[in-house]
Design a protein around this motif. Structure first.
Motif, PDB file in Angstrom:
ATOM      1  N   LEU A 120       3.352  10.088  -7.466  1.00 41.41           N
ATOM      2  CA  LEU A 120       4.269  10.513  -8.531  1.00 41.41           C
ATOM      3  C   LEU A 120       3.548  10.721  -9.861  1.00 41.41           C
ATOM      4  O   LEU A 120       3.843  11.655 -10.598  1.00 41.41           O
ATOM      5  CB  LEU A 120       5.404   9.501  -8.684  1.00 41.41           C
ATOM      6  CG  LEU A 120       6.423   9.470  -7.547  1.00 41.41           C
ATOM      7  CD1 LEU A 120       7.419   8.339  -7.767  1.00 41.41           C
ATOM      8  CD2 LEU A 120       7.143  10.801  -7.442  1.00 41.41           C
ATOM      9  N   ILE A 121       2.588   9.860 -10.164  1.00 38.12           N
ATOM     10  CA  ILE A 121       1.828  10.011 -11.414  1.00 38.12           C
ATOM     11  C   ILE A 121       1.026  11.300 -11.387  1.00 38.12           C
ATOM     12  O   ILE A 121       0.957  12.026 -12.378  1.00 38.12           O
ATOM     13  CB  ILE A 121       0.921   8.784 -11.639  1.00 38.12           C
ATOM     14  CG1 ILE A 121       1.773   7.578 -12.014  1.00 38.12           C
ATOM     15  CG2 ILE A 121      -0.137   9.060 -12.708  1.00 38.12           C
ATOM     16  CD1 ILE A 121       0.998   6.282 -12.128  1.00 38.12           C
ATOM     17  N   SER A 159       0.827  -1.203   0.000  1.00 42.16           N
ATOM     18  CA  SER A 159       0.000   0.000   0.000  1.00 42.16           C
ATOM     19  C   SER A 159       0.865   1.258   0.000  1.00 42.16           C
ATOM     20  O   SER A 159       0.505   2.255  -0.597  1.00 42.16           O
ATOM     21  CB  SER A 159      -0.968  -0.002   1.176  1.00 42.16           C
ATOM     22  OG  SER A 159      -0.254   0.029   2.389  1.00 42.16           O
ATOM     23  N   THR A 160       2.014   1.234   0.630  1.00 43.42           N
ATOM     24  CA  THR A 160       2.927   2.376   0.612  1.00 43.42           C
ATOM     25  C   THR A 160       3.491   2.567  -0.785  1.00 43.42           C
ATOM     26  O   THR A 160       3.549   3.688  -1.299  1.00 43.42           O
ATOM     27  CB  THR A 160       4.084   2.165   1.612  1.00 43.42           C
ATOM     28  OG1 THR A 160       3.538   1.900   2.898  1.00 43.42           O
ATOM     29  CG2 THR A 160       4.981   3.368   1.669  1.00 43.42           C
ATOM     30  N   LEU A 161       3.886   1.478  -1.431  1.00 40.92           N
ATOM     31  CA  LEU A 161       4.415   1.545  -2.788  1.00 40.92           C
ATOM     32  C   LEU A 161       3.350   2.048  -3.757  1.00 40.92           C
ATOM     33  O   LEU A 161       3.617   2.891  -4.607  1.00 40.92           O
ATOM     34  CB  LEU A 161       4.927   0.164  -3.223  1.00 40.92           C
ATOM     35  CG  LEU A 161       5.580   0.084  -4.596  1.00 40.92           C
ATOM     36  CD1 LEU A 161       6.800   0.998  -4.663  1.00 40.92           C
ATOM     37  CD2 LEU A 161       5.982  -1.343  -4.897  1.00 40.92           C
ATOM     38  N   SER A 162       2.136   1.594  -3.599  1.00 35.48           N
ATOM     39  CA  SER A 162       1.023   2.043  -4.449  1.00 35.48           C
ATOM     40  C   SER A 162       0.750   3.520  -4.225  1.00 35.48           C
ATOM     41  O   SER A 162       0.512   4.268  -5.180  1.00 35.48           O
ATOM     42  CB  SER A 162      -0.237   1.249  -4.140  1.00 35.48           C
ATOM     43  OG  SER A 162      -0.046  -0.108  -4.430  1.00 35.48           O
ATOM     44  N   SER A 163       0.798   3.954  -3.003  1.00 36.12           N
ATOM     45  CA  SER A 163       0.551   5.362  -2.687  1.00 36.12           C
ATOM     46  C   SER A 163       1.629   6.253  -3.286  1.00 36.12           C
ATOM     47  O   SER A 163       1.331   7.317  -3.838  1.00 36.12           O
ATOM     48  CB  SER A 163       0.497   5.572  -1.185  1.00 36.12           C
ATOM     49  OG  SER A 163      -0.543   4.817  -0.622  1.00 36.12           O
ATOM     50  N   ILE A 164       2.879   5.838  -3.198  1.00 36.36           N
ATOM     51  CA  ILE A 164       3.990   6.629  -3.752  1.00 36.36           C
ATOM     52  C   ILE A 164       3.868   6.689  -5.272  1.00 36.36           C
ATOM     53  O   ILE A 164       4.035   7.753  -5.875  1.00 36.36           O
ATOM     54  CB  ILE A 164       5.349   6.041  -3.315  1.00 36.36           C
ATOM     55  CG1 ILE A 164       5.544   6.249  -1.811  1.00 36.36           C
ATOM     56  CG2 ILE A 164       6.488   6.670  -4.101  1.00 36.36           C
ATOM     57  CD1 ILE A 164       6.766   5.564  -1.247  1.00 36.36           C
ATOM     58  N   THR A 165       3.553   5.574  -5.914  1.00 38.58           N
ATOM     59  CA  THR A 165       3.400   5.545  -7.370  1.00 38.58           C
ATOM     60  C   THR A 165       2.263   6.462  -7.807  1.00 38.58           C
ATOM     61  O   THR A 165       2.412   7.249  -8.745  1.00 38.58           O
ATOM     62  CB  THR A 165       3.144   4.102  -7.855  1.00 38.58           C
ATOM     63  OG1 THR A 165       4.189   3.262  -7.389  1.00 38.58           O
ATOM     64  CG2 THR A 165       3.045   4.031  -9.361  1.00 38.58           C
ATOM     65  N   LEU A 166       1.148   6.383  -7.134  1.00 37.12           N
ATOM     66  CA  LEU A 166       0.016   7.237  -7.456  1.00 37.12           C
ATOM     67  C   LEU A 166       0.371   8.706  -7.250  1.00 37.12           C
ATOM     68  O   LEU A 166       0.037   9.559  -8.083  1.00 37.12           O
ATOM     69  CB  LEU A 166      -1.196   6.847  -6.603  1.00 37.12           C
ATOM     70  CG  LEU A 166      -2.470   7.647  -6.846  1.00 37.12           C
ATOM     71  CD1 LEU A 166      -2.955   7.446  -8.274  1.00 37.12           C
ATOM     72  CD2 LEU A 166      -3.536   7.260  -5.842  1.00 37.12           C
TER      73      LEU A 166
END
Length: 145
Positions: free
Chosen positions: A22-23, A13-20
């Protein structure tokens, strides 16, 4: 009551949040190549601004069927074929190149076989016929409807 979060889910969930994040922060834009666009008119040599059809032939020429005749475009300039060259009707509706290399025109006055290497004879609008002054092969041969 306390809830324990498994480390694997927390990392996902942290990785998904960071990716979102950045996008959304750095939107990607795709730049398509803009091709040059030129609009041609009678000022450039086109027979008429009212175009009925555009077709290409096997030699790479563009043929523009207009309300006042046929225009051939070679990429640089126009060559026009009108009633002054023997076209039986000024309005050209369609252009077709056959497998044998013959050109067919659908005009308001019937089907026309067009030979660009033929002799240009003037079409007499009043009498409705070509003013053929020699035995040379004419540029236009008409099959009236």
């Amino acid at each position: 009551m306390q809830f324990a979060v498994k480390p694997e889910k927390a990392r996902f969930s942290t990785l998904s949040s960071i990716t979102l994040f950045l996008i959304l922060l750095f939107p990607f834009q795709i730049f398509a190549e803009q091709l040059p666009l030129k609009i041609y008119s009678t000022a450039d040599g086109l027979a008429n601004d009212s175009v009925n059809r555009i077709a290409s032939d096997s030699s790479g020429f563009l043929w523009i069927c207009t309300s006042e005749g046929l225009s051939r475009f070679d990429g640089y300039e126009f060559k026009n074929y009108t009633q002054e060259q023997g076209l039986p009707h000024r309005s050209i509706n369609n252009f077709l190149e056959t497998r044998d290399g013959d050109y067919l025109l659908a005009t308001g006055g019937g089907l026309v076989v067009f030979n660009p290497l033929g002799k240009a004879f003037r079409w007499n609008i009043v009498e409705g016929k070509m003013e053929q002054t020699s035995n040379e092969m004419p540029m236009f041969k008409t099959y009236l409807t």
